[in-house]
Every structure is written in structure tokens, then in C-alpha cells.
Design a protein around this motif. Structure first.
Motif, PDB file in Angstrom:
ATOM      1  N   ILE B 240       0.874  -1.169   0.000  1.00  0.00           N
ATOM      2  CA  ILE B 240       0.000   0.000   0.000  1.00  0.00           C
ATOM      3  C   ILE B 240       0.908   1.215   0.000  1.00  0.00           C
ATOM      4  CG2 ILE B 240      -1.858   1.219   1.184  1.00  0.00           C
ATOM      5  CD1 ILE B 240      -2.525  -1.420   2.566  1.00  0.00           C
ATOM      6  N   THR B 241       0.838   2.021  -1.031  1.00  0.00           N
ATOM      7  CA  THR B 241       1.689   3.202  -1.089  1.00  0.00           C
ATOM      8  C   THR B 241       1.129   4.282  -0.172  1.00  0.00           C
ATOM      9  OG1 THR B 241       0.422   4.063  -2.921  1.00  0.00           O
ATOM     10  CG2 THR B 241       2.326   2.723  -3.460  1.00  0.00           C
ATOM     11  N   ALA B 242       1.953   5.291   0.104  1.00  0.00           N
ATOM     12  CA  ALA B 242       1.516   6.348   1.009  1.00  0.00           C
ATOM     13  C   ALA B 242       0.321   7.102   0.432  1.00  0.00           C
ATOM     14  CB  ALA B 242       2.675   7.304   1.273  1.00  0.00           C
ATOM     15  N   GLU B 243       0.351   7.379  -0.871  1.00  0.00           N
ATOM     16  CA  GLU B 243      -0.774   8.114  -1.477  1.00  0.00           C
ATOM     17  C   GLU B 243      -2.046   7.289  -1.365  1.00  0.00           C
ATOM     18  OE1 GLU B 243       2.126   7.563  -3.875  1.00  0.00           O
ATOM     19  OE2 GLU B 243       2.886   9.022  -2.444  1.00  0.00           O
ATOM     20  N   ALA B 244      -1.921   5.995  -1.642  1.00  0.00           N
ATOM     21  CA  ALA B 244      -3.102   5.139  -1.572  1.00  0.00           C
ATOM     22  C   ALA B 244      -3.608   5.061  -0.141  1.00  0.00           C
ATOM     23  CB  ALA B 244      -2.759   3.754  -2.085  1.00  0.00           C
ATOM     24  N   ALA B 245      -2.689   5.004   0.817  1.00  0.00           N
ATOM     25  CA  ALA B 245      -3.106   4.894   2.209  1.00  0.00           C
ATOM     26  C   ALA B 245      -3.881   6.135   2.633  1.00  0.00           C
ATOM     27  CB  ALA B 245      -1.887   4.704   3.105  1.00  0.00           C
ATOM     28  N   ILE B 246      -3.437   7.310   2.184  1.00  0.00           N
ATOM     29  CA  ILE B 246      -4.149   8.539   2.517  1.00  0.00           C
ATOM     30  C   ILE B 246      -5.487   8.567   1.799  1.00  0.00           C
ATOM     31  CG2 ILE B 246      -4.083  11.030   2.148  1.00  0.00           C
ATOM     32  CD1 ILE B 246      -1.137  10.919   2.859  1.00  0.00           C
ATOM     33  N   GLY B 252      -3.327   4.532  11.921  1.00  0.00           N
ATOM     34  CA  GLY B 252      -2.670   3.559  12.781  1.00  0.00           C
ATOM     35  C   GLY B 252      -1.480   2.898  12.128  1.00  0.00           C
ATOM     36  N   PRO B 253      -1.100   1.707  12.607  1.00  0.00           N
ATOM     37  CA  PRO B 253       0.091   1.023  12.096  1.00  0.00           C
ATOM     38  C   PRO B 253       0.050   0.805  10.589  1.00  0.00           C
ATOM     39  CG  PRO B 253      -0.698  -0.063  14.056  1.00  0.00           C
ATOM     40  CD  PRO B 253      -1.706   0.973  13.718  1.00  0.00           C
ATOM     41  N   ASN B 254      -1.136   0.616  10.025  1.00  0.00           N
ATOM     42  CA  ASN B 254      -1.214   0.388   8.578  1.00  0.00           C
ATOM     43  C   ASN B 254      -0.762   1.615   7.812  1.00  0.00           C
ATOM     44  OD1 ASN B 254      -2.312  -2.196   8.816  1.00  0.00           O
ATOM     45  ND2 ASN B 254      -4.309  -1.309   9.243  1.00  0.00           N
ATOM     46  N   LEU B 255      -1.121   2.799   8.316  1.00  0.00           N
ATOM     47  CA  LEU B 255      -0.697   4.032   7.653  1.00  0.00           C
ATOM     48  C   LEU B 255       0.791   4.256   7.866  1.00  0.00           C
ATOM     49  CD1 LEU B 255      -1.593   6.622   6.168  1.00  0.00           C
ATOM     50  CD2 LEU B 255      -1.983   7.643   8.376  1.00  0.00           C
ATOM     51  N   ARG B 256       1.262   4.000   9.082  1.00  0.00           N
ATOM     52  CA  ARG B 256       2.671   4.258   9.378  1.00  0.00           C
ATOM     53  C   ARG B 256       3.575   3.283   8.625  1.00  0.00           C
ATOM     54  NH1 ARG B 256       0.288   5.325  14.459  1.00  0.00           N
ATOM     55  NH2 ARG B 256       0.752   3.301  15.316  1.00  0.00           N
ATOM     56  N   ALA B 257       3.079   2.068   8.365  1.00  0.00           N
ATOM     57  CA  ALA B 257       3.872   1.131   7.575  1.00  0.00           C
ATOM     58  C   ALA B 257       4.010   1.601   6.139  1.00  0.00           C
ATOM     59  CB  ALA B 257       3.225  -0.247   7.608  1.00  0.00           C
ATOM     60  N   SER B 258       3.124   2.510   5.716  1.00  0.00           N
ATOM     61  CA  SER B 258       3.233   3.066   4.376  1.00  0.00           C
ATOM     62  C   SER B 258       4.041   4.357   4.351  1.00  0.00           C
ATOM     63  CB  SER B 258       1.844   3.334   3.803  1.00  0.00           C
ATOM     64  OG  SER B 258       1.141   2.133   3.705  1.00  0.00           O
ATOM     65  N   GLY B 259       4.550   4.778   5.485  1.00  0.00           N
ATOM     66  CA  GLY B 259       5.460   5.906   5.504  1.00  0.00           C
ATOM     67  C   GLY B 259       4.878   7.227   5.932  1.00  0.00           C
ATOM     68  N   VAL B 260       3.653   7.257   6.396  1.00  0.00           N
ATOM     69  CA  VAL B 260       3.075   8.510   6.886  1.00  0.00           C
ATOM     70  C   VAL B 260       3.153   8.488   8.415  1.00  0.00           C
ATOM     71  CG1 VAL B 260       1.073  10.012   6.882  1.00  0.00           C
ATOM     72  CG2 VAL B 260       1.521   8.539   4.934  1.00  0.00           C
ATOM     73  N   PRO B 261       3.936   9.355   9.021  1.00  0.00           N
ATOM     74  CA  PRO B 261       4.153   9.246  10.476  1.00  0.00           C
ATOM     75  C   PRO B 261       3.033   9.875  11.285  1.00  0.00           C
ATOM     76  CG  PRO B 261       5.479  11.000   9.593  1.00  0.00           C
ATOM     77  CD  PRO B 261       4.725  10.435   8.433  1.00  0.00           C
ATOM     78  N   SER B 283       7.717   2.963   8.377  1.00  0.00           N
ATOM     79  CA  SER B 283       8.445   2.227   7.353  1.00  0.00           C
ATOM     80  C   SER B 283       7.998   2.756   6.007  1.00  0.00           C
ATOM     81  CB  SER B 283       8.153   0.733   7.475  1.00  0.00           C
ATOM     82  OG  SER B 283       8.656   0.080   6.334  1.00  0.00           O
ATOM     83  N   GLN B 284       8.901   2.734   5.039  1.00  0.00           N
ATOM     84  CA  GLN B 284       8.542   3.242   3.714  1.00  0.00           C
ATOM     85  C   GLN B 284       8.034   2.133   2.803  1.00  0.00           C
ATOM     86  OE1 GLN B 284       8.581   6.483   3.146  1.00  0.00           O
ATOM     87  NE2 GLN B 284       9.374   6.827   5.199  1.00  0.00           N
ATOM     88  N   LYS B 285       8.099   0.889   3.268  1.00  0.00           N
ATOM     89  CA  LYS B 285       7.853  -0.211   2.341  1.00  0.00           C
ATOM     90  C   LYS B 285       6.369  -0.450   2.080  1.00  0.00           C
ATOM     91  CE  LYS B 285      10.319  -3.294   4.530  1.00  0.00           C
ATOM     92  NZ  LYS B 285      10.897  -4.603   4.759  1.00  0.00           N
ATOM     93  N   GLY B 286       5.579  -0.370   3.134  1.00  0.00           N
ATOM     94  CA  GLY B 286       4.143  -0.509   2.946  1.00  0.00           C
ATOM     95  C   GLY B 286       3.651  -1.905   2.657  1.00  0.00           C
ATOM     96  N   ASP B 287       4.499  -2.915   2.837  1.00  0.00           N
ATOM     97  CA  ASP B 287       4.030  -4.276   2.571  1.00  0.00           C
ATOM     98  C   ASP B 287       3.713  -5.002   3.879  1.00  0.00           C
ATOM     99  OD1 ASP B 287       6.535  -4.464   3.510  1.00  0.00           O
ATOM    100  OD2 ASP B 287       7.298  -5.848   2.007  1.00  0.00           O
ATOM    101  N   SER B 288       3.297  -6.240   3.766  1.00  0.00           N
ATOM    102  CA  SER B 288       2.893  -6.992   4.955  1.00  0.00           C
ATOM    103  C   SER B 288       4.058  -7.168   5.924  1.00  0.00           C
ATOM    104  CB  SER B 288       2.367  -8.364   4.541  1.00  0.00           C
ATOM    105  OG  SER B 288       1.273  -8.223   3.701  1.00  0.00           O
ATOM    106  N   HIS B 289       5.244  -7.339   5.374  1.00  0.00           N
ATOM    107  CA  HIS B 289       6.422  -7.505   6.214  1.00  0.00           C
ATOM    108  C   HIS B 289       6.622  -6.279   7.095  1.00  0.00           C
ATOM    109  CE1 HIS B 289      10.894  -7.564   6.814  1.00  0.00           C
ATOM    110  NE2 HIS B 289      10.567  -8.769   7.205  1.00  0.00           N
TER     111      HIS B 289
END
Lengths: 220, 425, 178
Positions: B240-246, B252-261, B283-289
Motif C-alpha cells: 500500500i503506497t503512502a498516497e493510496a493509504a491517505i 494507525g500502524p497500517n498508515l505508518r507502515a506506508s510511511g506517513v508518520p 516504514s517506507q515499504k508498505g508491505d505486509s512484512h
């Protein structure tokens, strides 16, 4: 745990995340920039006309705001008069400079709203929820179906004229207790088991209770 | 087949509807075999009674061979009518309802409700109560993330960690039980403070737990973080990219894993969170890991906050002294008629907040929780809207699963970590 | 020992040598009671405590019930863990119908047993109106120990050792013939 340490951290508070100072106008200025009228409320709320909703939403989206929630409210039983029966609130938030704004739309029963799915993808479920629970129709929504209530449930549960539909509590000896009557003394809106109502409890007054007065400086 | 080949690129859900924009691999599959055999899209039903849906979520998955081309979640199988019920309960009774929406991080919802009503009532919460709230809020986050780690890895086939995570979860639940008598769904906070003071030796027990907890987090990490099967199943899956997450409204953690603090403990601090020192892992990766490891990091940060909070725990009152909000102490009832009247009014009727609409965001283990409370001056709220993070986060499933294999769908659903009580309300 | 001796020698003498006698029905019931496989029917908060009942500390495996089956066709007992919404009720009935006989139901928690604190348009007020319930477990949610006790009570019922409130023995096959 080298894998774990790959998670980057950010230690500073939100202040250092600020980017463009021009975008950091306070929320009142933002409302003015959008050409809206601020509502006198505890939370920053701006009233939007139905026709301007989409363009305002688009401008907010371009400024980096995200849609967090859509709140549908039925004001038909509210103590103070309201412009229309229904109101839909859009809770928008800026994830980097932490501004929050509530966009309020007033609408009568049966009026359709333009869907904001084209602006924010998150409007998908949120608008379906408002449609399901309050019956507000969103035009151009790609998939406007019921989302929470069963398909065979008729009506919209969060409208004030939808009964909560409580089951009476049955005791072993055959007595039963109607929860609404049991609770009525608390609401002050109906005579309960006690037959008392609001200020009539103390044997004074005949009419409805006046709502308490807002203290100065508190939430409106 | 290497990992890179196996993962087709994620696509937006609406672009899937045209045949031509199917993931490349699916396209080549059908193109090669189309002349020889007839292929068709198969719909697969998952749930609502399915062990990997974390409750009663139902998914209808359209599949082309092994590849997911569309996911349609159907919710509402746990629709409890919370918002309608709130309108028929007093504000103080609402405290018992709020934790049952998100039963894994129940203190988060409880706190959001209580802070909202306190804003309405302009209640004055004592410092000790705020500190205890912070401790319990973070313990709840630990408990929730432990359940996430255990069950999500169980979905990936790694059942062992479940028992280790639940060992510490039992320890956290013991702490909850000690302080408020309930292992889950506590209902311990009150508008204006806490229902009662914490036991004398409780702070020591929390300290003991925190002292050993970091070691346990290392232990969890050593059990899965370098496992090749785990890495294969989680890395690059469900990006999930940061733009898509927004765009999707994630928090929460799902957004922060996509790089939005974005963390409301930092962004809009409540409960004096701005005076605590802690990191917000991103994290900037945005994946399940990234979503797995981010929650693992959050466990450490929560323990760090608890250790700071324990240091500033000083004796003092735990309730707002305002008799219009909190119950008078028991001994006072025997000497003061006024206390008896206040007690009677609060118990039978509750308090009457002034007219108004408030919203206080709280960062729970799943994202931003807020109760939009509308008061009409009565003893019960006029309307309560729960901002449920799981409900909004679930929209990412449709986005992140498309183009992956069916097994990846399970990974993505597990790492989005929805709680169905929170989704359906 | 030759088979002939089993018929010729005194049964008390044989029991002292470790050979037990029982009716087939009792033996089957004993076997069943010690391998009750629950169907995972976690609905809400109680499901978490149901999971806790299988963890290292509580260890439901001691009573032969740790094998949670995702498919109702492999399960003996359905633990209804959590509030049952009206949307979910038909699905639950279907899952119950898919379970092979003999089958039992444990209603876990206040919401499943009586609607609990949710008395409104969305929640079924008693699971017993959808499927026949053998054991009700109170609590919101019940502790894992309470669930383990419920499983033990169900084992007694399956073995025909259960008694009602008046002290009458409950028939063993009560649950089997539904």
C-alpha cells in the motif's frame, strides 16, 4: 535482529513535520479560503451547500487532507431547531500538519448527496454506512448497497423514528419488565413506571425541562 | 520461481473491471491457453465462519486461476447496534459499552469515550488518573499487538508463536484483572477519572512485567523475523503506497507502515502524551512484512511509555472532585445528606452535559478512534458516532490483494488486523 | 489369556487383573466425552477467551477438546462465543445443521445466552431460539476456566453422569437423538 532495525523511526514531535508555511494557515483561515461559513461549535466545523460540496472536497484533497469519517445525524428530535432534518458531517484531517475540519451538509429527507468516492476512495464504505443506517442516498456512488444491517431489515436504524426494539425482560414468575418504561424516568421525556416526568418529580413546573445553560468558554 | 516473478503489481480495484487491465501474469496465462481450453473467472466464498477472517467477515473473491482479481467484503455479521444503544444509556453507562466494540484494545475505545464526555462536561481529571490511564492504554496496545502477532502468524502457518504471545497476553490480562477485576472489556475508566484507585502493589507488578518484556519481544522476533517462509510470504505482499493509504483513509500502524508518520499520541496529544519520550516507528515499504515488524517495534515503544509513566505515578485522588460528575466516596454518604442526594441523582439519572458536539481522537492499536458525541442536554447522548478504524482500514483489502495469489489475501487480511466488533459495531 | 477364561472366570477376579467390563453404550460415551472437537464459531470478545482456553496456561487439551475444527463436518460441539446478530443467525443454524450427530452446543457468554447488555434491534436475545443449547456459560466474557468447566460439565452430560437441579439423572442420549 537486523531485520527489525530496518524499521526507520521518527523521534520528533509533529512540529518538525511542517512543510510549507503557506499551507499552515489556522483552521479559520482555511474555512475562509474555501469560502465557507464557520459554525459556532466546539469542533472546527464549516457549513457547505450541497452544490459546493464536491468542489470543496476536491480542494481539500488537493491540499493533502484525508477523509476519516462520514457522520450522519438525524436532528428530528433535537431540542433546538435545526435548518433541516438530516445532517451529514465529513471528518477531514491533514496527516502531516494535523489540521482537522468537519464539513457539515444540511439536507432534508429524500435529498440526495453527491458521492465523494471520486475524491477520496475512503468514502466508499463510509457513505454506504450512512446510506444503510440513515437512508441518505449518494448519487454516483459505485456500489451503494446495505453494508451493516441484514438485507431483510426494513428502515434505517439510526433515524429517530426507528424503535430500538428491545425485548422485555421475562422473570420466572411471569412478570416482565419493559426496558423503555424502566428507563423512562432517566430520559425525562416520558412517564416511566413511576409516572413522574422531569421536573414534575419535585412537584414543580408543568412543561418540559429547559436544557442546561452553557457555561462561558465551554464547548458549544 | 523467484519471489519477484511471483508478485504481480497491485492495481486499483476499479481498473480491474476491464479485461485488458488484468495483471500481466493473468493475461499471459489466458492468452496462451485461451485457444486450447475455456477459462472462466471463479468466485470463491470465504466466511463468515472461517478461521482466517478473524471473526465473521465474509469475502467473495473472484479468481482467475490462482490469482485474485477482485475482493468484495461483506460485513455486518456482528452488527450490534452500538450507536443506537448509546442513545438509550447514560453517559456513565456508555463506559461499559465502548470497550466491547474493539475488544482487543478495549482501553482505547474506553479512553476515547471518556475523553469525549469529559470534554463535553469540562471535567478536571486528576494527574494520577491520567497516568494510570496511560499505563492501561499502553498495556492494552501490547495485549492487542500480541494477539495480532499470534493469530496473524498462525494464519501463515506458524502456530508456535501463538503460544508464546499468549503467555505474555495472559500476564497482561492478569494485570488488568488485578486493577479492575476483568480480564477483558474492563469498563474501568469513569468520566472524571477512574472507578477506584489501583491496588498498592500493582505498579510493582507492571514494572516487573515491563522489565522482562523487551527480552520477550526479542524472543518473538527471533522466532519469525528471519524465517525464510515468513519472508517469502510477507515481503512485497499487499503493498500500500503512502498516497493510496491517505486516499483510503488508513490510520494507525497500517498508515505508518506506508510511511506517513501519523500518530495521535504525537499529533493531537491527549492524556499528556506530549510529555513522554517515545518513537513512532514508520516504514517506507508498505508491505505486509513492514506491518508485522512495525507492530513488533510498537511493543517496545509501549513498554517504554509504561516505564516512564510508572516513575511519575504519585499518590493522589483519582476522581474529579466535582460531585456533579463523580460519585461521592462511601464514608461521606453516612454523614452528608448532600452526598446522598448527589449519589442518588448520579445513579438514577446520571449527569446532564450542556448542549454541544465533541470529538476527541485517540490512537489505538488499530488507528484513530473517536466518538462524535452530540448532547441535547439530557442524561443520555443524542447521537454517538464511533469512528471505527478497522472499518475504514478494511477498504485497503480490496486495493492490496488484487493481483496476488489467494494465500496472499490471507496475509494481507491478517496484517491489516481488523477487529470485526470494530468493523460492524 | 485364552478368550474362554473371560466367560468362565469371575468378573471381579478379572477386574483385579486389569480387565474392565462395560456396556458398549457407556464405552462409546466415554470415548466421545474425551474427544469433543469444537467447531470454531468465534463471534466476538468471547472468541479471544476461547483462544486463551487453548493456550499454554489453560490448556484445554487436557480435556481432549483442543482440536478446533474449522469445518463443522468434523466437529462435535459448537461453542457459540459472542453476540449473535440477526444477520448471523441463519448462518449459525446452517453451520449447526452441517455438524454430524451427535452434536452439542455451548453458549458462551452473556450475549449468546441472554443478549447480555445488547437489548436492541440487531442482536438475537438467546441462542437457544436458534439452536438447542446444552450448556450456558455466564460471564462477559467468561474466563477460560469457566469455559473449561463448561466442557467438563458437557463431558459429564455426554457420559450420562449429569444431574439436573432436582437431582434427577439426565438421560445420556438426550443430546444424541436431536
Amino acid at each position: 535482529m537486523d531485520k527489525v532495525s530496518k524499521i526507520e523511526t521518527y523521534t520528533t514531535g509533529p512540529a518538525s513535520v511542517q512543510t510549507d508555511p503557506a499551507r499552515l494557515d489556522p483552521i479559520d483561515a482555511l474555512i475562509a479560503t474555501l469560502g465557507l461559513s464557520a459554525e459556532d461549535a466546539a469542533e472546527p466545523t464549516a457549513v457547505v451547500g450541497i452544490d459546493k460540496l464536491e468542489s470543496v472536497a476536491l480542494r481539500l484533497r488537493q491540499a493533502g487532507f484525508m477523509l476519516l469519517d462520514v457522520v450522519g445525524i438525524d436532528y428530528s428530535a433535537y431540542v433546538q431547531p435545526r435548518p433541516e432534518r438530516l445532517s451529514v458531517l465529513y471528518n477531514v484531517y491533514h496527516p502531516y500538519d494535523h489540521r482537522r475540519l468537519f464539513l457539515r451538509v444540511w439536507l432534508a429527507m429524500g435529498t440526495a448527496l453527491p458521492s465523494l468516492y471520486g475524491v477520496w476512495k475512503s468514502a466508499n464504505y463510509l457513505e454506504r454506512e450512512v446510506y444503510d443506517l440513515l437512508g441518505v442516498v449518494f448519487t454516483d456512488h459505485p456500489d451503494l448497497r446495505k453494508i451493516l444491517t441484514p438485507d431483510d431489515l426494513e428502515g434505517h436504524p439510526l433515524l429517530k423514528d426507528f424503535p430500538i426494539d428491545e425485548t422485555p425482560t421475562l422473570f420466572r414468575d411471569g412478570r416482565f419488565l419493559d426496558p423503555a418504561a424502566f428507563r423512562a424516568g432517566m430520559t425525562g421525556q416520558a412517564t416511566g413506571l413511576s409516572g413522574w416526568r422531569g421536573s414534575l418529580r419535585r412537584g414543580e413546573g408543568k412543561g418540559d425541562i429547559e436544557p442546561p445553560v452553557m457555561p462561558a468558554g465551554g464547548p458549544k | 520461481m523467484s519471489l519477484k516473478e511471483r508478485q504481480p503489481k497491485s492495481k486499483q480495484p476499479e481498473s480491474i473491471q476491464q479485461e485488458s487491465s488484468l495483471p500481466e501474469r493473468v493475461g499471459s496465462l489466458t492468452a496462451n491457453s485461451g485457444a486450447l481450453m475455456h477459462t472462466e473467472i471463479m468466485s470463491l466464498n470465504v466466511g463468515p465462519q472461517h478461521p482466517s477472517t478473524h471473526g465473521v467477515l465474509r469475502l467473495v473473491v473472484d479468481m482467475d486461476g490462482e490469482f485474485v482479481i477482485k475482493v468484495t467484503p461483506h460485513m455486518g455479521y456482528l452488527h450490534t447496534g452500538f450507536e443506537k444503544t448509546f442513545e438509550h444509556r447514560t453517559y456513565q453507562q456508555g463506559v461499559t459499552y465502548a470497550p466491547r466494540t474493539d475488544y482487543l484494545h478495549s482501553f482505547g475505545h474506553e479512553l476515547a469515550w471518556v475523553l469525549g464526555v469529559e470534554k463535553l462536561m469540562q471535567a478536571d481529571v486528576p494527574e494520577r488518573a491520567t497516568t494510570v490511564r496511560v499505563i492501561l492504554h499502553e498495556l492494552g496496545r501490547i495485549s492487542s499487538h500480541l494477539v495480532f502477532l499470534g493469530t496473524a502468524l498462525m494464519d501463515l502457518g506458524a502456530i508456535t508463536l501463538f503460544f508464546y504471545c499468549f503467555r505474555e497476553k495472559e500476564a497482561v490480562q492478569d494485570l488488568f484483572e488485578e486493577v479492575c477485576g476483568y480480564r477483558m472489556n474492563q469498563g474501568y475508566f469513569r468520566v472524571g477519572g477512574l472507578s477506584r484507585d489501583i491496588p498498592d502493589d500493582w505498579a510493582g507488578h507492571v514494572q516487573t512485567f515491563c522489565d522482562t518484556f523487551d527480552k520477550h519481544v526479542d524472543e518473538y522476533a527471533s522466532m519469525f523475523a528471519t524465517n525464510p517462509i515468513f519472508l517469502d510470504r510477507a515481503t512485497g505482499v499487499g503493498v500500500i503506497t503512502a498516497e493510496a493509504a491517505i486516499d483510503l483513509g488508513l490510520t494507525g500502524p497500517n498508515l505508518r507502515a506506508s510511511g506517513v508518520p501519523l500518530d495521535h499520541r504525537k499529533a493531537t496529544p491527549y492524556c499528556d502524551y506530549d510529555s513522554y519520550e517515545f518513537n513512532v516507528p514508520t516504514s517506507q515499504k508498505g508491505d505486509s512484512h513492514a506491518r508485522f515488524l512495525l507492530r513488533l517495534e510498537e511493543l517496545r515503544e509501549s513498554a517504554k511509555i509504561i516505564r516512564q509513566a510508572l516513575k511519575r505515578l504519585k499518590p493522589g485522588p483519582v476522581k474529579d472532585p466535582n460531585r456533579k460528575i463523580s460519585l461521592p466516596p462511601r464514608p461521606e454518604l453516612e454523614s452528608s445528606m448532600e452526598a446522598v442526594i448527589h449519589h442518588f441523582k448520579l445513579v438514577t439519572e446520571g449527569f446532564h452535559p450542556p448542549l454541544g458536539e465533541v470529538y476527541v481522537p485517540v490512537e489505538t492499536a488499530r488507528g484513530e478512534v473517536g466518538y462524535y458525541i452530540i448532547s441535547d442536554g439530557g442524561s443520555m447522548p443524542y447521537r454517538v458516532k464511533i469512528r471505527a478504524p478497522s472499518f475504514v482500514n478494511l477498504q485497503a483489502l480490496e486495493y492490496a490483494c488484487v493481483g496476488g495469489q489467494f494465500a496472499d489475501l490471507i496475509t494481507v487480511l491478517a496484517t491489516i488486523d481488523p477487529v470485526l466488533g470494530d468493523v460492524d459495531r | 489369556m485364552p478368550l474362554k477364561e473371560l466367560f468362565e472366570r469371575d468378573w471381579q477376579e478379572l477386574e483385579s487383573e486389569g480387565i474392565l467390563f462395560s456396556s458398549l453404550e457407556k464405552l462409546v460415551a466415554w470415548g466421545r466425552s474425551n474427544s469433543l472437537w469444537p467447531a470454531t464459531f468465534g463471534l466476538a470478545c468471547c472468541a479471544i477467551e476461547m483462544m486463551s482456553a487453548t493456550d499454554g496456561r489453560n490448556d484445554l487439551a487436557r480435556f481432549g477438546s483442543e482440536v478446533f475444527r474449522a469445518s463443522p463436518r468434523q466437529a462435535d460441539v459448537m461453542i457459540v462465543a459472542g453476540r449473535l446478530s440477526k444477520k448471523m443467525a441463519p448462518i449459525m443454524r446452517r453451520v449447526y445443521d452441517q455438524m454430524p450427530d451427535p452434536k452439542w452446543v455451548i453458549s458462551m457468554g452473556a450475549c449468546a445466552s441472554s443478549g447480555g447488555m445488547f437489548n436492541n434491534y440487531a442482536i438475537v436475545q438467546n441462542v437457544d431460539s436458534v439452536v438447542p443449547v446444552d450448556i450456558f456459560v455466564p460471564g462477559c466474557p467468561p474466563r477460560p476456566e469457566a469455559l473449561i468447566y463448561a466442557v467438563m460439565q458437557l463431558q459429564k452430560k455426554v457420559r450420562g453422569e449429569a444431574f439436573d437441579q432436582l437431582g434427577n439423572q439426565l438421560p445420556m442420549v438426550d443430546a444424541w437423538t436431536r
